[in-house]
Design a protein around this motif. Sequence first.
Motif, short mmCIF file in Angstrom:
data_model
loop_
_atom_site.label_atom_id
_atom_site.label_comp_id
_atom_site.label_asym_id
_atom_site.label_seq_id
_atom_site.Cartn_x
_atom_site.Cartn_y
_atom_site.Cartn_z
N ASN A 177 -5.89 5.47 10.51
CA ASN A 177 -6.77 5.61 9.36
C ASN A 177 -7.26 7.04 9.15
OD1 ASN A 177 -6.62 2.80 8.98
ND2 ASN A 177 -8.23 2.47 10.48
N LYS A 179 -6.21 10.28 8.45
CA LYS A 179 -5.03 11.01 7.99
C LYS A 179 -5.09 12.49 8.31
CE LYS A 179 -3.92 7.82 4.24
NZ LYS A 179 -3.68 7.67 2.78
N LEU A 190 5.73 10.22 3.54
CA LEU A 190 4.87 9.26 2.84
C LEU A 190 5.62 8.73 1.62
CD1 LEU A 190 1.51 11.27 2.97
CD2 LEU A 190 2.32 9.53 4.56
N THR A 191 5.55 7.44 1.41
CA THR A 191 6.26 6.82 0.29
C THR A 191 5.34 6.06 -0.65
OG1 THR A 191 6.70 4.87 1.68
CG2 THR A 191 8.39 6.60 1.63
N GLU A 192 4.06 5.94 -0.30
CA GLU A 192 3.12 5.24 -1.17
C GLU A 192 2.96 6.01 -2.48
OE1 GLU A 192 1.59 2.37 -0.86
OE2 GLU A 192 2.40 1.88 1.12
N ALA A 193 2.86 5.27 -3.59
CA ALA A 193 2.73 5.90 -4.90
C ALA A 193 1.48 6.77 -4.99
CB ALA A 193 2.72 4.83 -6.00
N SER A 194 0.39 6.31 -4.36
CA SER A 194 -0.86 7.07 -4.41
C SER A 194 -0.73 8.41 -3.69
CB SER A 194 -2.00 6.26 -3.78
OG SER A 194 -1.68 5.92 -2.44
N ASP A 195 -0.02 8.42 -2.54
CA ASP A 195 0.19 9.66 -1.80
C ASP A 195 1.09 10.62 -2.58
OD1 ASP A 195 -1.35 9.08 0.51
OD2 ASP A 195 0.25 7.81 1.27
N LYS A 197 1.52 10.71 -5.81
CA LYS A 197 0.79 11.20 -6.98
C LYS A 197 -0.18 12.31 -6.58
CE LYS A 197 -0.49 11.24 -11.26
NZ LYS A 197 0.43 11.78 -12.30
N GLN A 266 0.99 15.05 1.98
CA GLN A 266 1.28 14.48 0.66
C GLN A 266 2.17 15.40 -0.16
OE1 GLN A 266 -2.81 13.98 -0.55
NE2 GLN A 266 -2.86 11.81 0.02
N SER A 269 5.74 15.51 1.25
CA SER A 269 6.49 14.31 0.89
C SER A 269 6.92 14.37 -0.57
CB SER A 269 5.63 13.06 1.14
OG SER A 269 5.29 12.94 2.50
N TYR A 270 6.04 14.91 -1.43
CA TYR A 270 6.41 15.03 -2.85
C TYR A 270 7.53 16.04 -3.04
CZ TYR A 270 6.12 16.10 -7.81
OH TYR A 270 6.44 16.30 -9.12
#
Length: 328
Positions: A177, A179, A190-195, A197, A266, A269-270
């Motif tokens: 938790n 980060k 990271l693959t979560e859409a929020s990360d 973005k 983040q 990853s982007y």
Amino acid sequence: MRKLIPSYIRVPLVFFIIAGLVEYFVESGDQPAFMEKPVVLAFLLLVLLILIAIEGIVGAMENVLYQSLDEEAKARYDAQQEAPSKLVLWFKNAYKKLVGSKPIEEEGEIILDHNYDGIKELDNNLPPWWVYSFYVTIIFGVVYMIRYHVLNADDQFAEYEIEYAEAQRAIEEYKKNAKDLVDVNTVVLLTEASDLKAGENIFVSKCAVCHKADGGGGIGPNLTDEYWILGGGIKNVFKTISEGGRSGKGMVSWKKEGLKPSEMAQVASYVLQFQGTTPAEAKAAEGEIWIDESATDQETNKETEEKTEENSSTESTEAVEVVSATEN
């Protein structure tokens, strides 16, 4: 209350209780709340002034009321103030019972016949507090023996191992938790859409000026091809963002520019999402083609496992054929 606890104890006690409650409820990080937030310090100083003012006002009122009494009422008030309270009397009686000593007037009852140059000895019993403590140690020893030597409860070593394992689980849960504890060794894609973005927002505001919004490259290199100057993959990209590019001509260290580890993960990853895309004006490739050795090793291991399973299957089939031929 006022008679039992003097004001020089009462005021600091109430003040520190209020200060402790403020520290508990106000989020201030590692530093005390009054150091992190000046408004808290101002509030505590105001509380202290109010407490001192209340003590002064109440004391002045008591003095005015005392002066308004007649002599007889003053005498009764003074006698009441000098008389010990019930709580004080209770403590004194409890102390006498626990000590168990005889008053000086009754010492003649327990004096011994021994006489050494006029020095006599008293036959005092052991103090009750000592006797009760001794009984408690006996009870504790019996319970301890039954618990650990008869019922075989966990000893100190087993308890240590259990607590250590629980602490490790708590640390791992905390790391999941937290980060901002991520570093170049623990960062993952990271693959979560929020990360992604959040990484895009950081890239547009801080990185697009050199790499362009589509990653095609400008002052900085092209991020869409397979060529990398300092290595590709999430760990290398994270390290480059964190520590900066080549000395003297690479980009700055964003760690020193205020980006948190979670934010660098983040944006790294982007950045890797640009791989394989076609920018409008792609800059010429720089660096060398980067191959993910860990992925290659995984593929090699997978192929080796498949060949091993195939050979095992072939050997099993041949063994069955040999057995069948022997039976025939």
